[in-house]
Design a protein around this motif. Structure first.
Motif, PDB file in Angstrom:
ATOM      1  N   ARG A 261      35.082  16.968 -60.140  1.00  0.00           N
ATOM      2  CA  ARG A 261      34.314  17.942 -59.087  1.00  0.00           C
ATOM      3  C   ARG A 261      32.739  17.471 -59.452  1.00  0.00           C
ATOM      4  NH1 ARG A 261      37.683  23.126 -59.818  1.00  0.00           N
ATOM      5  NH2 ARG A 261      39.499  22.541 -60.998  1.00  0.00           N
ATOM      6  N   VAL A 262      32.059  18.362 -58.519  1.00  0.00           N
ATOM      7  CA  VAL A 262      30.677  17.822 -58.615  1.00  0.00           C
ATOM      8  C   VAL A 262      29.820  19.360 -58.335  1.00  0.00           C
ATOM      9  CG1 VAL A 262      28.711  16.988 -57.816  1.00  0.00           C
ATOM     10  CG2 VAL A 262      30.442  15.549 -58.046  1.00  0.00           C
ATOM     11  N   ASN A 263      29.194  20.032 -59.338  1.00  0.00           N
ATOM     12  CA  ASN A 263      28.881  21.320 -59.274  1.00  0.00           C
ATOM     13  C   ASN A 263      29.866  22.144 -58.771  1.00  0.00           C
ATOM     14  OD1 ASN A 263      26.276  20.290 -60.262  1.00  0.00           O
ATOM     15  ND2 ASN A 263      25.768  19.803 -58.464  1.00  0.00           N
ATOM     16  N   GLY A 264      31.113  22.277 -59.040  1.00  0.00           N
ATOM     17  CA  GLY A 264      32.075  23.252 -58.853  1.00  0.00           C
ATOM     18  C   GLY A 264      33.337  22.747 -58.014  1.00  0.00           C
ATOM     19  N   ASP A 265      32.815  21.997 -56.992  1.00  0.00           N
ATOM     20  CA  ASP A 265      33.695  21.614 -55.881  1.00  0.00           C
ATOM     21  C   ASP A 265      34.192  20.297 -56.161  1.00  0.00           C
ATOM     22  OD1 ASP A 265      34.654  23.733 -54.381  1.00  0.00           O
ATOM     23  OD2 ASP A 265      33.065  23.161 -52.749  1.00  0.00           O
ATOM     24  N   TYR A 266      35.627  19.908 -55.756  1.00  0.00           N
ATOM     25  CA  TYR A 266      36.210  18.486 -56.025  1.00  0.00           C
ATOM     26  C   TYR A 266      35.518  17.674 -55.080  1.00  0.00           C
ATOM     27  CZ  TYR A 266      39.999  19.461 -59.152  1.00  0.00           C
ATOM     28  OH  TYR A 266      40.862  19.833 -60.076  1.00  0.00           O
ATOM     29  N   ALA A 267      35.039  16.516 -55.334  1.00  0.00           N
ATOM     30  CA  ALA A 267      34.266  15.771 -54.602  1.00  0.00           C
ATOM     31  C   ALA A 267      34.651  15.219 -53.179  1.00  0.00           C
ATOM     32  CB  ALA A 267      33.999  14.047 -55.163  1.00  0.00           C
ATOM     33  N   CYS A 268      36.254  15.193 -52.925  1.00  0.00           N
ATOM     34  CA  CYS A 268      36.744  15.007 -51.777  1.00  0.00           C
ATOM     35  C   CYS A 268      36.950  16.285 -50.999  1.00  0.00           C
ATOM     36  CB  CYS A 268      38.081  14.380 -52.078  1.00  0.00           C
ATOM     37  SG  CYS A 268      37.979  12.609 -52.772  1.00  0.00           S
ATOM     38  N   GLN A 269      36.378  17.342 -51.393  1.00  0.00           N
ATOM     39  CA  GLN A 269      36.191  18.577 -50.430  1.00  0.00           C
ATOM     40  C   GLN A 269      35.072  19.204 -50.764  1.00  0.00           C
ATOM     41  OE1 GLN A 269      39.981  20.720 -51.778  1.00  0.00           O
ATOM     42  NE2 GLN A 269      38.934  21.933 -53.246  1.00  0.00           N
ATOM     43  N   ASN A 270      34.031  18.400 -50.846  1.00  0.00           N
ATOM     44  CA  ASN A 270      32.656  18.903 -51.273  1.00  0.00           C
ATOM     45  C   ASN A 270      31.937  18.944 -50.015  1.00  0.00           C
ATOM     46  OD1 ASN A 270      29.909  19.206 -52.463  1.00  0.00           O
ATOM     47  ND2 ASN A 270      30.894  18.747 -54.345  1.00  0.00           N
ATOM     48  N   ASP A 271      31.632  20.028 -49.435  1.00  0.00           N
ATOM     49  CA  ASP A 271      30.953  20.119 -48.210  1.00  0.00           C
ATOM     50  C   ASP A 271      29.475  19.498 -48.167  1.00  0.00           C
ATOM     51  OD1 ASP A 271      30.501  21.107 -45.432  1.00  0.00           O
ATOM     52  OD2 ASP A 271      28.856  22.305 -46.379  1.00  0.00           O
ATOM     53  N   PHE A 272      28.951  19.876 -49.312  1.00  0.00           N
ATOM     54  CA  PHE A 272      27.325  19.396 -49.619  1.00  0.00           C
ATOM     55  C   PHE A 272      27.352  17.848 -49.803  1.00  0.00           C
ATOM     56  CE2 PHE A 272      24.256  17.943 -52.711  1.00  0.00           C
ATOM     57  CZ  PHE A 272      23.062  18.278 -52.214  1.00  0.00           C
ATOM     58  N   LEU A 273      28.261  17.335 -50.507  1.00  0.00           N
ATOM     59  CA  LEU A 273      28.176  15.728 -50.605  1.00  0.00           C
ATOM     60  C   LEU A 273      28.596  15.154 -49.410  1.00  0.00           C
ATOM     61  CD1 LEU A 273      29.857  15.482 -54.127  1.00  0.00           C
ATOM     62  CD2 LEU A 273      27.375  15.297 -53.610  1.00  0.00           C
ATOM     63  N   LEU A 274      30.014  15.537 -48.674  1.00  0.00           N
ATOM     64  CA  LEU A 274      30.278  14.831 -47.599  1.00  0.00           C
ATOM     65  C   LEU A 274      29.574  14.995 -46.349  1.00  0.00           C
ATOM     66  CD1 LEU A 274      33.957  15.050 -48.396  1.00  0.00           C
ATOM     67  CD2 LEU A 274      32.678  13.667 -49.508  1.00  0.00           C
ATOM     68  N   ASN A 275      29.578  16.356 -45.890  1.00  0.00           N
ATOM     69  CA  ASN A 275      28.999  16.662 -44.593  1.00  0.00           C
ATOM     70  C   ASN A 275      27.458  16.673 -44.415  1.00  0.00           C
ATOM     71  OD1 ASN A 275      31.249  17.023 -43.086  1.00  0.00           O
ATOM     72  ND2 ASN A 275      31.346  19.229 -43.845  1.00  0.00           N
ATOM     73  N   ARG A 276      26.945  17.343 -45.570  1.00  0.00           N
ATOM     74  CA  ARG A 276      25.475  17.405 -45.640  1.00  0.00           C
ATOM     75  C   ARG A 276      24.844  16.178 -46.019  1.00  0.00           C
ATOM     76  NH1 ARG A 276      21.771  21.421 -47.882  1.00  0.00           N
ATOM     77  NH2 ARG A 276      19.746  20.274 -47.790  1.00  0.00           N
TER      78      ARG A 276
END
Ligand code: BGC
Length: 763
Positions: A261-276
C-alpha cells in the motif's frame, strides 16, 4: 500468494526535463507467419506508417467484448506454479496473454529479466547473467546501462519473448532490502537515468519494456500488506522522481504496480499513483500491469488505472470485469482505454511488425558484454599503501580464501534468478536454479587470478568456513585475498548489515595472520565492515555476473583501473540509519541475514513510515544528521589520481564547467559529480546530486568538462501548484569525486523563481 509458488525455480512530452546523458515467436505460435506478412486489405491497422495510437484504435474497433477482456489479464501462473495449467503458446516465462489470431494480434509472452533472462533452463536455453543492477549503477554510465538492456533484449528476442519484466527502479531507502541488487541506487536521478537507459536498451530489440515496482516497494518484509507512508511532496521528489525520469527516458510499454500500500491504498488500485501521477501528470501512454497477485479488486482497480491483471488466476479482470462493464460500473470507454494502452504498446515497440525470431543466444558475446559492464562497476573502496594493483613480478605467493572463489561467483535470488549454465557451480544438479538457494555461476576468480599471476606464483585456495585454517594459509602467503559473500533474494530482507556466516570473523582472522590482506565483496547491498582498518585492500564487486571472475582478476592485477563509484551509502553502523531495524522485522540474534529475516508473505499489515527521513534518503540523511558513513555515496578509488579546478557556473545555473586533470601515471576513468544545495527557503538542507560525467583521461591529460544542469534538478515539487518550481535565492553548487569530497564550490543567487514544467493534463 507467491509463497505457494512451488516452482519458483527458476517519453513523455517533458523532454526538457531529461538529463544530459544520451548516450516470431508470437507469430509462430499462431501459425508461423508473421502477422504483418499476412495483412489483408481490410486490416486498416497494418500500415506501419500510421502512428501506434491510430493503429491500436483501428484494431480495437474490430474487437468483441470477450476479446477485449482476454487482453487485460494473464492466462494464469503457468510454469511458475507446479501443477498450474500452461496455456498453448506460453513460452515458459513468468506471464502470458493470449493474442487474437483472427486479428493477427500476437500473444504477449512476458519474461522476468532483471539481470538476465530468467527460467531458461526449463526450455533448455542459455541466458547471460549480467552484474546486478546495483553493480551496473556503480558505473554511473548511461551507455553501459543501454548495453545492459540490449543484452537482455537480444536474448529475450532469441528466446521468443516479446516483453521484458525487469527495470526495477525503487529507491534504496532500506539498505537491508532483499531486492536492492535488482534496483539502482539511493538517488532518484542516478536511478532514473540508469534504469531508463536500461529499458531503452531492452526496447531497442523490439521488445516491450517495463519499469517496476511502482512504488515504494522498498523492503520485502511484509511487502504484500505493508502501508508505506510518505508525504506527497517527498514522494514526488524521491521515489516518484526516479520513476518519472526512467519513464520519460524509455517510454516503456509497461509499468508494474507493486504489492504494498502507499498512503493507505494498495499501489495497484491507487488512483493518485496510477491515474493522477503516472497517466495524467506524466502523460504515460503505456499500460499498468499488476505485480503477480497484487490486484485486490475489479471495479476499484480498473477505475484507479490498472490496465492488466497478472498472472490472472484471481479472476478480477476476467468474467467479473466483463460483468462490471455490462452493468456500467466500469464504463466501456475505460475498458477500451485499457486495451488501447496494451495494443498501442505492442505497435510502438514493434512486436507486431517485427516479432521475435528464435535463434541461438550468443553466450560469448553475452559474457564479453557482462564483463565489460562489470569492469566499469567494481568499486575500489580501500587501497592502503597502494597494495593494489598486484604486480605479477613481485607477488610470489597468494592465498585465495572463501566465497567459493574456486568455482564461481554469487548471484541474487528470487524472480531475478538466472539459471546457471551447468547448474549451481557449488552443487551442480540438472534442472532449473531453485528458488531460495544461493546460486553460483561458473566464473571462477581463482582460475582467473592464476591466469593473471606470473608463471610459478604459488597460489593456494582454502574454503572460508574454518577461520583457523584460512589464517594458517594466509600466514604462509605474501598476499591473502579473501572473498566474502552476502546472498540476497526477493522475499527476504537481511536482518542486519553484517556479513552472514561469521565471515567477519574469517576476515579478522586472516587479517591478523597476514598484513597484506585484500577483501573482495560479492554482495547484494551495503554491509558493515568492522575489519576495515585491519585490511589493506577492499574491492566491491557486487554480484559480478558471468564475466565476474575475469573482471575481478583483471582489476586486481591492474589490467584495468577501478572506476566505479558507490550508488549507495555504506553505513558504519545500523544505528546511523533512519530505521535502525527493518520495519516489521522482529530483531533476532545471530548475523545470518538469510535465516533471521522475515518473508514477504507473512500476513501482516503495518505502516512503514518513510517520513522519518522523507526527502533525506541515503547520503542526504548522513549529511543532515552530520553522521560519518563507512564509505559515502559517490565514493570510489582509482589506480590514478584526478585533480579538479576552475569551476564556472553560468548566471542562470544551467551549465557548469570545470577542469579535470589526471595527475597520475596511468590512464583511467573518473566519474565527476555535481551536487546542488537549494536555497534555505526550499527546506532541504542537504546537497543533492544534479549531474555527473564519466570521462576517460590519459596519464597527465587535462580536460575542460562542460555539464548542462537540468532545471528539474534545481527544483522542488510544489503540491499547491502541482508543478516543479525552481526556487529563488542562494544556491550552492559543488563538484568533485564523491558526495563527501567536493573540492569545488560556487554560490550563486537566482533572483526569481521559475515554473519548471506544467503537468500534462491527459488521462
Ligand atoms: C515479483 C516481480 C516479478 C513477478 C513475476 C513477483 O513476485 O515481485 O518482480 O516480475 O513476481 O515473477
Amino acid at each position: 500468494m507467491s509463497d505457494s509458488r512451488t516452482l519458483r525455480t527458476g517519453a513523455m512530452a517533458i523532454v526538457f526535463l531529461l538529463p544530459v546523458f544520451w548516450g516470431t515467436f508470437a507469430a509462430n505460435a499462431q501459425g508461423g507467419i508473421p502477422p504483418a506478412a499476412q495483412s489483408a486489405p481490410q486490416q486498416s491497422w497494418a500500415d506501419p506508417s500510421l502512428d501506434p495510437d491510430t493503429r491500436a484504435d483501428r484494431m480495437i474497433d474490430q474487437m468483441t467484448l470477450d476479446e477485449k477482456i482476454q487482453l487485460v489479464h494473464g492466462a494464469g501462473w503457468g510454469v511458475l506454479r507446479a501443477g498450474a495449467p500452461v496455456a498453448q503458446g506460453h513460452n515458459g516465462g513468468a506471464g502470458f496473454v493470449p493474442g487474437i489470431p483472427r486479428l493477427h494480434l500476437p500473444d504477449i509472452n512476458l519474461a522476468d529479466s532483471a539481470v538476465g533472462v530468467r527460467m531458461a533452463a526449463l526450455q533448455g536455453r542459455y541466458a547471460t547473467l549480467l552484474p546486478s543492477v546495483l553493480g551496473l549503477s556503480a558505473s554511473w554510465d548511461p551507455d553501459a546501462a543501454f548495453l545492459y538492456g540490449s543484452v537482455i533484449g537480444r536474448e529475450l528476442r532469441a528466446q521468443g519473448f516479446n516483453m521484458s519484466i525487469g527495470g526495477g527502479v525503487d529507491l534504496i531507502r532500506e539498505p537491508r532490502n532483499g531486492r536492492n541488487f535488482e534496483y539502482s541506487s539511493e538517488d532518484p536521478i542516478l536511478s532514473g537515468i540508469l534504469v531508463g537507459q536500461l529499458a531503452r536498451g531492452v526496447q531497442s530489440n523490439h521488445i516491450m519494456g517495463d519499469i517496476k515496482h511502482y512504488v515504494l516497494n522498498d523492503q520485502e518484509t511484509g511487502r504484500n500488506t505493508l502501508n508505506a507512508l510518505l508525504t506527497p511532496r517527498a514522494l514526488r521528489e524521491t521515489d516518484l522522481l526516479a520513476f518519472q525520469i526512467a519513464i520519460a527516458l524509455a517510454q516503456p510499454a509497461g509499468v508494474m504496480c507493486s504489492y504494498n500500500r502507499v498512503n493507505g491504498d494498495y499501489a495497484c488500485q491507487n488512483d493518485f499513483l496510477l491515474n493522477r501521477v503516472l497517466k495524467q501528470d506524466w502523460g504515460f501512454k503505456g499500460f499498468v500491469l499488476s505485480d503477480w497477485e497484487a490486484t485486490h479488486s475489479t471495479v476499484k482497480a480498473a477505475l484507479a488505472g490498472l490496465d492488466m491483471d497478472q498472472p490472472g488466476d484471481d479472476n478480477y479482470f476476467s468474467e467479473p470485469l466483463k460483468q462490471a462493464v455490462l452493468s456500467g460500473s466500469v464504463p466501456q470507454a475505460r475498458l477500451d482505454r485499457m486495451v488501447h494502452r496494451i495494443v498501442r504498446g505492442m505497435f510502438a515497440a514493434g512486436v507486431i511488425d517485427q516479432p521475435p525470431v528464435r535463434s541461438v543466444v550468443d553466450p560469448f558475446r553475452g559474457r564479453d558484454d557482462a564483463r565489460k559492464i562489470e569492469e566499469e562497476s567494481i568499486v575500489l573502496l580501500q587501497n592502503t599503501g597502494g597494495i593494489l594493483p598486484l604486480v605479477p613480478a613481485k607477488v610470489r605467493s597468494i592465498a585465495v580464501i572463501g566465497g567459493h572463489a574456486d568455482v564461481g561467483v554469487l548471484s541474487g535470488g528470487g524472480s531475478a534468478q538466472v539459471d546457471a549454465p551447468g547448474g549451481n557451480a557449488i552443487d551442480p544438479k540438472p534442472g532449473t536454479s531453485p528458488w531460495g538457494v544461493p546460486i553460483y555461476f561458473p566464473s571462477s576468480p581463482l582460475r582467473c587470478i592464476r591466469r593473471q599471476a606470473a608463471a610459478g606464483t604459488n597460489i593456494v585456495y582454502v574454503q572460508g568456513d574454518d577461520p583457523t585454517r584460512a589464517a594458517k594459509a594466509a600466514a604462509s602467503a605474501q598476499v591473502a585475498i579473501v572473498f566474502v559473500t552476502q546472498w540476497m533474494t526477493e522475499g527476504k530482507d537481511a536482518a542486519t548489515l553484517s556479513l552472514p556466516d561469521r565471515q567477519d570473523d574469517l576476515v579478522a582472522a586472516v587479517a591478523a595472520a597476514n598484513p597484506n590482506t585484500i577483501v573482495v565483496l560479492e554482495n547484494g547491498g551495503p554491509v558493515t565492515m568492522p575489519w576495515a582498518p585491519r585490511v589493506k585492500g577492499i574491492v566491491e564487486s557486487w554480484y559480478p555476473g558471468i564475466g565476474g571472475g575475469q573482471a575481478i582478476a583483471r582489476l586486481l592485477f591492474g589490467r584495468i583501473s577501478p572506476s566505479g563509484k558507490l550508488p549507495v551509502t555504506f553505513p558504519a553502523t545500523e544505528s546511523d540509519l533512519p530505521h535502525p531495524q527493518v520495519t516489521g522485522l522482529a530483531p533476532r540474534t545471530g548475523n545470518n541475514g538469510a535465516d533471521a529475516s522475515a518473508t514477504h508473505n507473512q500476513a501482516r499489515d503495518f505502516p512503514v513510515d518513510y517520513n522519518v527521513e522523507g526527502m533525506a534518503v541515503g547520503y542526504r540523511w548522513f549529511q543532515l544528521k552530520n553522521r560519518q558513513s563507512l564509505f559515502p555515496f559517490g565514493f570510489g578509488l582509482s589506480y590514478t589520481h584526478f585533480v579538479y579546478s576552475d569551476l564556472k557556473v553560468d548566471a542562470g545555473a544551467s551549465n557548469v564547467s570545470f577542469n579535470l586533470r589526471n595527475s597520475g601515471a596511468r590512464a583511467g576513468d573518473e566519474i565527476a559529480e555535481v551536487y546542488v544545495t537549494l536555497p534555505a527557503s526550499a527546506g532541504e538542507p542537504f546537497r543533492k546530486l544534479a549531474g555527473w560525467k564519466r570521462l576517460h583521461l590519459a596519464a597527465g591529460e587535462s580536460r575542460t568538462v562542460e555539464l548542462p544542469l537540468s532545471p528539474l534538478y534545481l527544483s522542488i515539487y510544489s503540491t499547491e501548484k502541482n508543478a516543479w518550481v525552481r526556487p529563488m535565492g542562494d544556491f550552492l553548487i559543488e563538484v568533485g569525486g564523491s558526495s563527501a569530497n567536493l573540492p569545488l564550490r560556487h554560490s550563486l543567487h537566482l533572483a526569481a523563481s521559475a515554473l519548471v514544467t506544467a503537468n500534462q493534463p491527459k488521462p
